[in-house]
Design a protein around this motif. Structure first.
Motif, short mmCIF file in Angstrom:
data_model
loop_
_atom_site.label_atom_id
_atom_site.label_comp_id
_atom_site.label_asym_id
_atom_site.label_seq_id
_atom_site.Cartn_x
_atom_site.Cartn_y
_atom_site.Cartn_z
N HIS B 31 109.12 35.72 38.40
CA HIS B 31 108.15 35.06 39.29
C HIS B 31 106.86 35.15 38.49
N ILE B 32 106.51 35.93 37.91
CA ILE B 32 105.21 35.95 37.32
C ILE B 32 105.28 34.98 35.97
N VAL B 33 106.43 35.10 35.25
CA VAL B 33 106.37 34.08 34.11
C VAL B 33 106.58 32.72 34.52
N GLY B 34 107.34 32.57 35.66
CA GLY B 34 107.47 31.13 36.43
C GLY B 34 106.09 30.63 36.71
N THR B 35 105.43 31.45 37.50
CA THR B 35 103.88 31.17 37.91
C THR B 35 103.22 30.70 36.88
N ILE B 36 103.09 31.57 35.71
CA ILE B 36 102.30 31.15 34.54
C ILE B 36 102.72 29.79 33.98
N ALA B 37 103.89 29.56 33.77
CA ALA B 37 104.27 28.44 33.17
C ALA B 37 103.70 26.95 34.17
N LEU B 38 104.08 27.30 35.24
CA LEU B 38 103.81 26.28 36.36
C LEU B 38 102.13 26.01 36.46
N ALA B 39 101.48 27.12 36.80
CA ALA B 39 100.03 27.04 36.76
C ALA B 39 99.33 26.55 35.48
N GLY B 40 100.10 27.11 34.44
CA GLY B 40 99.17 26.91 33.38
C GLY B 40 99.45 25.32 33.08
N ALA B 41 100.67 25.03 33.09
CA ALA B 41 100.76 23.41 32.88
C ALA B 41 99.99 22.63 33.66
N ILE B 42 100.00 22.83 34.89
CA ILE B 42 99.27 22.28 35.93
C ILE B 42 97.80 22.25 35.61
N ALA B 43 97.36 23.26 35.17
CA ALA B 43 95.93 23.42 34.95
C ALA B 43 95.47 22.66 33.58
N ILE B 44 96.38 22.47 32.77
CA ILE B 44 96.02 21.76 31.50
C ILE B 44 96.04 19.93 31.93
N VAL B 45 97.02 19.62 32.88
CA VAL B 45 97.09 18.23 33.36
C VAL B 45 95.72 17.93 34.27
N ASP B 46 95.55 18.93 35.03
CA ASP B 46 94.21 18.84 36.01
C ASP B 46 92.95 18.73 35.12
N LEU B 47 92.95 19.66 33.98
CA LEU B 47 91.59 19.51 33.31
C LEU B 47 91.77 18.17 32.33
N ARG B 48 92.70 17.68 32.06
CA ARG B 48 92.50 16.41 31.54
C ARG B 48 92.37 15.21 32.38
N LEU B 49 92.76 15.31 33.70
CA LEU B 49 92.49 14.55 34.72
C LEU B 49 90.67 14.38 34.74
N LEU B 50 90.32 15.66 34.71
CA LEU B 50 88.91 15.65 35.01
C LEU B 50 88.05 15.52 33.82
N ASN B 51 88.76 15.23 32.69
CA ASN B 51 88.18 14.58 31.37
C ASN B 51 87.42 15.93 30.79
N VAL B 52 87.85 17.05 30.87
CA VAL B 52 87.38 18.17 30.11
C VAL B 52 88.13 18.58 29.08
N LEU B 53 89.46 18.18 28.89
CA LEU B 53 90.40 18.57 27.95
C LEU B 53 91.40 17.56 27.40
N LEU B 54 91.76 17.77 26.10
CA LEU B 54 92.33 16.48 25.45
C LEU B 54 91.76 15.28 25.70
N ARG B 55 90.46 14.95 25.61
CA ARG B 55 89.98 13.67 25.85
C ARG B 55 90.56 12.87 24.80
N ARG B 56 91.03 13.06 23.58
CA ARG B 56 91.53 12.10 22.68
C ARG B 56 92.91 11.64 23.04
N GLU B 57 93.61 12.50 23.94
CA GLU B 57 94.98 12.02 24.27
C GLU B 57 95.04 11.27 25.56
#
Lengths: 154, 161
Positions: B31-57
Motif C-alpha cells: 500500500h505504501i509503495v503504491g501510494t508513493i509511486a502514485l502520489a510521487g508521479a502525480i506531484a511531478i506532473v502537478d508541479l510541471r503544470l504549475l511551472n515550478v519543475l522541469l520547465r525545459r520539458e
C-alpha cells in the motif's frame, strides 16, 4: 556514544512532547511520508529517464539538474521529520535491527545518485553503467520504504 | 450498509488476513509503495503544470510519460488498500479519518476526471515551445497536490484514532 545521542534526543523538549502527543507524532509521521512520496516521484522521474523508459529524447543530465532543488528540499524534510520520529521513541529505534539497515539502504542510493550525476555530466551518452546505477537506485529506494514500514512493526 | 460491512468483515479473505501474522503488514508495505509511486508521479506532473519543475520539458511529455506509473501505483494502492479495509471494515467503519480519506479520494478522482475532460485537451500546446499553462490547469494541479497530501495524512491518522 551513539546511545547517548539517542538518549539526549529523547530528552529534548520536542522529543518529550512527541512522545506524549499521539496527534503530534502522527502529524510528523504524515509529513515524513508526504515528503517521501515527493522523493519517490523525483527518483522515479530521474532514474526512469536515465534507463530510457520516460522522457526519451531529453538529456538525462538536464532532467536530473531540473529535479535537484525539489530532491534536496524534500530530502531535508524527510531527514528532519525522521530525526523527530526517533526523538519520540529513541530506545525503540536504538534497539531495532532494521534501523541501521534502513540508514545503510538510504546512504547507498544517495551515493549512487551522486556518482550517476557525475558520470552523466562527464560522458556524452547514457551508457550501460549509468543504467545499472539507475536501476540500483530504484531498487535500493524501494528497500528504504519497505525497511521503513517494517521498522515501525518490529 | 452496516450489514454489507459486517459481511465483508466475516468473509473468508478478511478473516484470513486478520488471522495471518504477516499478511497485514505485507499488504501495508504494498500500500505504501503504491501510494508513493502514485502520489510521487502525480506531484511531478502537478508541479510541471504549475511551472515550478522541469520547465525545459514540454508539459505533455512529462504528463504522458509518467501516466503508466500513476496507473501501476493506483492499481497497487487500490488492491492492497481494499484488502486492508476489508480485513478491518467492521472495526474502522466509523473512523472519522477513514471517512475523510474516502471523501478526499472521491474529490481527487473527480478533480482528475474533470481536468482530463476539459482543459487537459489543450496540453500539447503548453510548454517551452508553446503557450503558458492556463490558470484553470494550474488550479486543477494545485487542488490535486492538496488533495493527495490530505489523502496520505488522513490515511496515516486512521491507524491512531
Amino acid at each position: 556514544m551513539i546511545e547517548r545521542i539517542f538518549v539526549r534526543l529523547g530528552d529534548t523538549a520536542v522529543g518529550q512532547y512527541l512522545a506524549s502527543s499521539t496527534a503530534a507524532f502522527a502529524t510528523v509521521e504524515s509529513l515524513h511520508i508526504v515528503a517521501l512520496a515527493v522523493i519517490g516521484g523525483v527518483i522515479l522521474a530521474a532514474n526512469l529517464t536515465v534507463v530510457g523508459w520516460i522522457l526519451r529524447g531529453s538529456k538525462a543530465s538536464a532532467v536530473i539538474d531540473q529535479l535537484r532543488g525539489l530532491f534536496l528540499g524534500s530530502l531535508v524534510v524527510v531527514a528532519l521529520s525522521g530525526v523527530l520520529l526517533v526523538a519520540a521513541g529513541p530506545y525503540k529505534y536504538y534497539t531495532n535491527p532494521l534501523f541501521p539497515l534502513k540508514l545503510l539502504l538510504l546512504a547507498m542510493p544517495l551515493g549512487i545518485h551522486f556518482v550517476l550525476q557525475k558520470r552523466l555530466r562527464t560522458r556524452r551518452d547514457v551508457d550501460t553503467g549509468a543504467r545499472v546505477l539507475a536501476f540500483g537506485s530504484l531498487f535500493l529506494w524501494s528497500g528504504v520504504v519497505i525497511a521503513g514500514r517494517w521498522l515501525g512493526l518490529i | 450498509m452496516l450489514q454489507v460491512i459486517q459481511r465483508l468483515y466475516e468473509s473468508p479473505i478478511a478473516t484470513a488476513i486478520r488471522e495471518s501474522e504477516n499478511l497485514f503488514p505485507i499488504l501495508q508495505t504494498f500500500h505504501i509503495v503504491g501510494t508513493i509511486a502514485l502520489a510521487g508521479a502525480i506531484a511531478i506532473v502537478d508541479l510541471r503544470l504549475l511551472n515550478v519543475l522541469l520547465r525545459r520539458e514540454a508539459t505533455v511529455r512529462v504528463a504522458e510519460s509518467l501516466l503508466p506509473i500513476t496507473w501501476i501505483g493506483f492499481a497497487l494502492m487500490v488492491v492492497s488498500g481494499g484488502l486492508l479495509f476489508v480485513a478491518q471494515s467492521a472495526r474502522i467503519y466509523e473512523n472519522v479519518f477513514l471517512r475523510m480519506k474516502a471523501l478526499l479520494l472521491v474529490l481527487a478522482l473527480l478533480n482528475v476526471a474533470l481536468f482530463h475532460a476539459t482543459t487537459f485537451r489543450q496540453i500539447r500546446s503548453w510548454g517551452p515551445d508553446g503557450v503558458e499553462t492556463p490558470v484553470s490547469a494550474r488550479v486543477f494541479a494545485a487542488l490535486s497536490l492538496v488533495l493527495w497530501a490530505g489523502i496520505i495524512v488522513t490515511g496515516r491518522f486512521i491507524a491512531y484514532f
